[in-house]
Design an enzyme around this catalytic site. Structure first.
Site, PDB file in Angstrom:
ATOM      1  N   GLU A   1      38.862  45.792  43.846  1.00 30.41           N
ATOM      2  CA  GLU A   1      39.846  44.488  43.364  1.00 30.41           C
ATOM      3  C   GLU A   1      41.305  45.752  42.847  1.00 30.41           C
ATOM      4  O   GLU A   1      42.486  45.179  43.527  1.00 30.41           O
ATOM      5  CB  GLU A   1      39.590  44.041  43.317  1.00 30.41           C
ATOM      6  CG  GLU A   1      40.683  42.330  43.525  1.00 30.41           C
ATOM      7  CD  GLU A   1      41.549  42.199  42.041  1.00 30.41           C
ATOM      8  OE1 GLU A   1      42.225  41.432  41.824  1.00 30.41           O
ATOM      9  OE2 GLU A   1      41.265  43.313  40.936  1.00 30.41           O
ATOM     10  N   GLU A   2      40.733  46.089  41.905  1.00 28.92           N
ATOM     11  CA  GLU A   2      41.621  46.565  41.686  1.00 28.92           C
ATOM     12  C   GLU A   2      42.804  47.485  41.820  1.00 28.92           C
ATOM     13  O   GLU A   2      43.750  48.058  41.417  1.00 28.92           O
ATOM     14  CB  GLU A   2      41.337  47.545  39.878  1.00 28.92           C
ATOM     15  CG  GLU A   2      40.549  45.753  39.103  1.00 28.92           C
ATOM     16  CD  GLU A   2      41.938  45.176  37.691  1.00 28.92           C
ATOM     17  OE1 GLU A   2      43.094  45.553  38.442  1.00 28.92           O
ATOM     18  OE2 GLU A   2      41.492  44.307  37.927  1.00 28.92           O
TER      19      GLU A   2
END
Length: 350
Positions: free
Chosen positions: A207-208
């Protein structure tokens, strides 16, 4: 397992974006008792399936990301000092003087060093450090470092979870392993509830660095509804009140174009019905969460977002109230129990 203990285990484990396997093992062990099936896709997402009752069952995806921001070695310099780059959104100001664990051929303790103020020119003393000013020092001879460390090796900030007053705790990687704890709470709550919907609780990856895991997981599950679980900014000095949510006052429920209005309103309605405290936040653009990937997968997925208030995001002392984690999980469980075919049909109407 107690949620606090589970959160401690997953937050202290290393799991930089793209290298989440250590965290996945802990999550898998904790979730197994509450899932009918478990699978892992090629990107690394772990999907826990809990079957609903009856026929024509709705499919609900819950997504929380298990990756964390971290560091990657870019060069071994003379003297054995290590240059590095960020994986994900790291503010260099927050890592000066931090302890790290570097994962080379062995796990090596180290520190992030910087030129001391005594040796810094006057005008440079007022400037923030850039990543290029910093290095990792593992205090080994250069020859030994070159045998143990390679370009591309990872490092994470070394931090044990800190118990604070009341229900508050602080740790690295609460963003978004607190969301993983919410999923576990939800599955535990569902053990005592009847629900028609099939539930796919997904610990997502990467996600990051671009919500990649949520995109592939959603594509594979093909849900009727998707709910992202993440953190949001908690109230703290120096930040306008309208840009934050209060700790200990329940989950923040997002409204905006990234959120299907009927999903968002149903979450609010369920919170009111079961007297679960909640807060509202608005996002006029795509949210910085898995929700933005879920919404636009395949032909489009009606999407919601439940967030845990968190202070000091993307630092090693991310701070939250455990009660907000538990309330978020309870809200999701009651939401799932309320979803039926009639609700799904209503999502198609304006």
């Amino acid at each position: 397992m107690e949620i606090k203990d589970f959160l401690r285990d997953i937050c202290e484990a290393p799991g930089v974006s793209g290298y989440e396997h250590n965290v996945a093992k802990i999550v898998n062990a904790a979730f197994l008792d509450y899932a009918d099936e478990v699978r892992q896709d090629r990107l690394g997402n772990v999907v826990f399936y809990k079957k609903g009752t009856g026929e024509n069952r709705p499919r609900i995806l819950l997504a929380a990301h298990m990756d964390e921001i971290g560091l990657m070695v870019t060069k071994v310099e003379e003297g054995g000092f290590l240059r590095f780059s960020a994986v994900g959104g790291i503010d260099p100001r927050t890592i000066v003087g931090q302890e790290v664990i570097l994962y080379g051929k062995e796990a090596l303790p180290g520190v992030i060093g910087v030129k001391p103020p005594h040796l810094t020119a006057g005008e440079d003393l007022t400037k923030a450090h850039s990543m290029e000013d910093l290095h990792i020092d593992v205090a080994l001879p250069e020859e030994r470092v070159k045998k143990l460390v390679s370009v591309g090796d990872l490092a994470v900030i070394r931090r044990e979870m800190i118990d604070l007053a009341g229900n508050s705790v602080a740790a690295k990687a609460m963003d978004d392993r607190a969301g993983i704890a919410v999923l576990l709470t939800c599955l535990q709550e569902l053990e005592r509830l009847q629900h028609k919907a099939d539930v796919f609780a997904v610990a997502t990856v990467q996600e990051e660095v671009g919500v990649r895991g949520a995109a592939t997981a959603t594509y594979g599950v093909v849900p009727d509804i998707g709910i992202a679980v993440d953190v949001t900014h908690g109230e703290m000095p120096g930040v306008p009140e309208h840009e934050t949510s209060k700790l200990g006052k329940g989950p923040a429920l997002t409204l905006g174009p990234n959120i299907h209005p009927k999903v968002g309103n149903e979450l609010i309605s369920i919170a009111k019905e079961y007297k679960i405290p909640y807060q509202l936040e608005v996002s006029p653009a795509p949210t910085g969460t898995d929700a933005r990937a879920i919404q636009v997968t395949r032909g489009g997925i009606p999407t919601g977002l439940v967030s845990i208030p968190l202070r000091y995001m993307h630092t090693s002392v991310e701070l939250l109230d455990l009660e907000d984690v538990k309330l978020s999980g309870r809200l999701l469980a009651y939401f799932i129990a309320a979803v039926d075919a009639a609700f799904l049909e209503g999502l198609k109407c304006s």
